[in-house]
Design a protein around this motif. Structure first.
Motif, short mmCIF file in Angstrom:
data_model
loop_
_atom_site.label_atom_id
_atom_site.label_comp_id
_atom_site.label_asym_id
_atom_site.label_seq_id
_atom_site.Cartn_x
_atom_site.Cartn_y
_atom_site.Cartn_z
N MET A 161 0.81 -1.23 0.02
CA MET A 161 -0.03 -0.06 -0.13
C MET A 161 0.84 1.25 0.20
N GLY A 162 0.50 2.41 -0.80
CA GLY A 162 1.25 3.32 -0.82
C GLY A 162 0.78 4.47 -1.86
N TRP A 163 1.75 5.19 -2.50
CA TRP A 163 1.66 6.39 -3.59
C TRP A 163 2.61 6.04 -4.53
N ASN A 164 2.15 6.57 -5.71
CA ASN A 164 3.16 6.46 -6.81
C ASN A 164 2.98 7.77 -7.65
N SER A 165 4.25 8.39 -7.94
CA SER A 165 4.20 9.66 -8.33
C SER A 165 3.76 9.72 -9.89
N VAL A 216 2.38 3.04 3.27
CA VAL A 216 3.66 3.12 3.87
C VAL A 216 4.65 3.56 2.69
N TYR A 217 4.39 3.16 1.46
CA TYR A 217 5.26 3.27 0.49
C TYR A 217 5.26 4.41 -0.45
N VAL A 218 6.20 5.34 -0.59
CA VAL A 218 6.30 6.38 -1.53
C VAL A 218 7.29 6.12 -2.69
N ASN A 219 6.55 5.97 -3.79
CA ASN A 219 7.16 5.43 -5.01
C ASN A 219 7.49 6.41 -5.94
N ILE A 220 8.86 6.57 -6.32
CA ILE A 220 9.38 7.51 -7.54
C ILE A 220 9.21 6.63 -8.69
N ASP A 221 8.54 7.39 -9.86
CA ASP A 221 8.37 6.69 -10.91
C ASP A 221 9.35 7.14 -11.97
N ASP A 222 9.25 6.90 -13.31
CA ASP A 222 9.84 7.48 -14.47
C ASP A 222 10.65 8.97 -14.46
N GLY A 223 11.88 9.11 -14.80
CA GLY A 223 12.29 10.66 -15.01
C GLY A 223 13.04 11.09 -13.86
N TRP A 224 13.73 10.37 -12.97
CA TRP A 224 14.45 10.62 -11.97
C TRP A 224 16.05 10.56 -12.16
N MET A 225 16.52 10.10 -13.62
CA MET A 225 17.85 9.67 -13.83
C MET A 225 18.01 10.31 -15.12
N GLU A 226 19.56 10.67 -15.15
CA GLU A 226 19.92 11.09 -16.76
C GLU A 226 19.85 9.98 -17.82
N GLN A 227 20.15 10.69 -18.81
CA GLN A 227 19.98 9.86 -19.99
C GLN A 227 21.35 8.94 -20.15
N GLU A 228 22.26 9.40 -19.80
CA GLU A 228 23.64 8.82 -19.70
C GLU A 228 24.30 8.48 -18.31
N ARG A 229 24.78 7.36 -18.48
CA ARG A 229 25.44 6.84 -16.99
C ARG A 229 26.90 7.49 -16.83
N ASP A 230 27.58 7.26 -15.67
CA ASP A 230 28.74 7.99 -15.59
C ASP A 230 29.93 7.09 -15.97
N ALA A 253 -7.55 -8.40 -4.10
CA ALA A 253 -6.19 -8.43 -3.31
C ALA A 253 -5.17 -7.72 -3.94
N ALA A 254 -5.52 -6.75 -4.75
CA ALA A 254 -4.72 -5.97 -5.49
C ALA A 254 -3.66 -4.98 -4.82
N PRO A 255 -2.58 -4.69 -5.16
CA PRO A 255 -1.74 -3.55 -4.28
C PRO A 255 -2.63 -2.26 -4.43
N LEU A 256 -2.36 -1.57 -3.04
CA LEU A 256 -3.19 -0.34 -3.23
C LEU A 256 -2.24 0.71 -3.21
N LEU A 257 -1.93 1.43 -4.44
CA LEU A 257 -0.95 2.29 -4.59
C LEU A 257 -1.67 3.46 -5.29
N ILE A 258 -1.87 4.63 -4.62
CA ILE A 258 -2.65 5.63 -4.82
C ILE A 258 -2.08 6.48 -6.22
N GLY A 259 -2.70 6.84 -7.13
CA GLY A 259 -2.33 7.89 -8.00
C GLY A 259 -2.89 9.24 -7.85
#
Length: 376
Positions: free
Chosen positions: A9-13, A44-58, A253-259
């Protein structure tokens, strides 16, 4: 040890900001959840979705966090979330790139699992991203490989295999992860090809037998309370329909992830999302997914979900737009008509007797839900 024994159970961005999460937004939502009752209700879960990382690795091949969006880095963020008594979730792309065209994890599974473990994350959404020009892909192998990487990353991380049902993960992913997406991305639309009813009828309900302790059919995020919160999620639903959707997700019995963007959550949405009786149905330790036991196409469905301690959840779902009377007996629960008991209405908290047949009027698109307990 069993990871995530009950549906998370939680929230997703994603439904709030698409692929534009920021440190400020994530911490604002975490603090709101800790103070407005959502955390205490089980989210209790605070979930970050796509868009947090750069296009290239170090230069060493590691993922790079976008400094413009997360100026203090991910360990700072997860420490803040953990200090609130909550858990932190993150996103990786199963492909050469993510859907946002950032660095994908294909071929870097062990490196990236170790990276998110070092960052302090507790949950991974691993999102399949096929792309023109890809090398030959084996989706099952790719997801199993990430499962092995997570098992060896040095941290307990819940694994969501978000491959959109393309390989029927409910048939093979039991020992790989704890939940798997069963179909397309959810939209805030009641009916139609991409509607909520299609997810329930054509995708999740038919595979109910494959859910159980620490393995869940994930129909995607909860749209409760959105009311067309953005122009790409859909036209929205009524509050009564949101109440039915929440009941259906709990019965499955689905995950409860608030949008929902929690900053705009109104009293009605909060009352739906924090209904203690339905949350208890969802989090019941039997971990069985409810199913339709009797149906008249286009008119109504009767749902049943076995619960612990000799109880059953019963859902009377009116699929039509007009109110109708729906009746059931203990035979619909797989027993005999002779069995009597009490019915607790999860919304009104009124109690009724079940002696033979129980009948009630159900509004259009409403799902009335009861907890049945036999009495002798």
């Amino acid at each position: 040890m069993i990871k995530q024994q009950l549906p998370p159970m939680g929230w997703n961005s994603y439904c709030t900001v698409n692929c534009d999460p920021t440190e400020e937004l994530i911490l604002e939502h975490a603090n709101l959840m800790a103070s407005n009752g959502l955390r205490d209700a089980g989210y209790v879960y605070v979930n970050i979705d796509d868009g947090w990382m750069e296009q290239e690795r170090d230069k060493s091949g590691k993922l790079v966090t976008r400094a413009d969006r997360f100026p203090h880095g991910m360990k700072y963020l997860t420490d803040k979330i953990h200090s609130l008594g909550m858990k932190a979730g993150i996103y990786l792309g199963c492909g050469v790139t993510t859907w946002h065209e950032d660095a994908g994890s294909l071929g870097y599974e062990f490196e990236d699992a170790k990276t998110i473990a070092e960052m302090g994350f507790d949950y991974l959404k691993y999102d399949r991203h096929p792309k023109e020009g890809d090398p030959v892909r084996d989706t099952i192998e790719e997801y199993v490989k990430m499962g092995v990487a997570l098992e060896n990353c040095g941290r307990d991380i819940v694994y969501n295999l978000c491959e959109h049902g393309t390989t029927k993960p409910w048939l093979w992913a039991y020992g790989v992860g704890q939940l798997w997406r069963t179909g397309f991305d959810v939209r805030d639309i009641w009916d139609g090809a991409n509607g909520l009813m299609t997810i329930v009828d054509k995708i999740n309900q038919p595979i109910s037998a494959y859910a159980g302790v620490s393995h869940y059919n994930d129909p995607d995020m909860l749209v409760v309370g959105m009311h067309c919160q953005n122009d790409w999620m859909g036209a929205g639903c009524s509050d009564l329909e949101y109440r039915s959707i929440f009941a259906l997700w709990c019965m499955m019995a689905a995950p409860l992830l608030i949008g929902l963007d929690i900053r705009r959550m109104d009293h009605t949405a909060k009352s739906i999302l924090t209904n203690k009786h339905l949350i208890a149905v969802n989090q019941d330790t039997l971990c069985m997914q409810g199913r339709v036991v009797r149906s008249i196409e286009g008119k109504f469905d009767i749902w049943v979900k076995p619960l612990s301690n000799v109880r059953w959840a019963v859902g009377l779902f009116n699929r039509a737009t007009d109110a109708t009377a729906i009746s059931f007996t203990a035979e619909d629960l797989g027993m005999t008509k002779n069995i009597k008991g009490s019915l607790l209405d999860v919304w009104t908290e009124k109690t009724y007797d079940l002696e033979g047949e129980f009948s009630t009027v159900v509004e259009g698109h409403e799902m009335k839900t009861y907890i049945f307990e036999p009495k002798f």
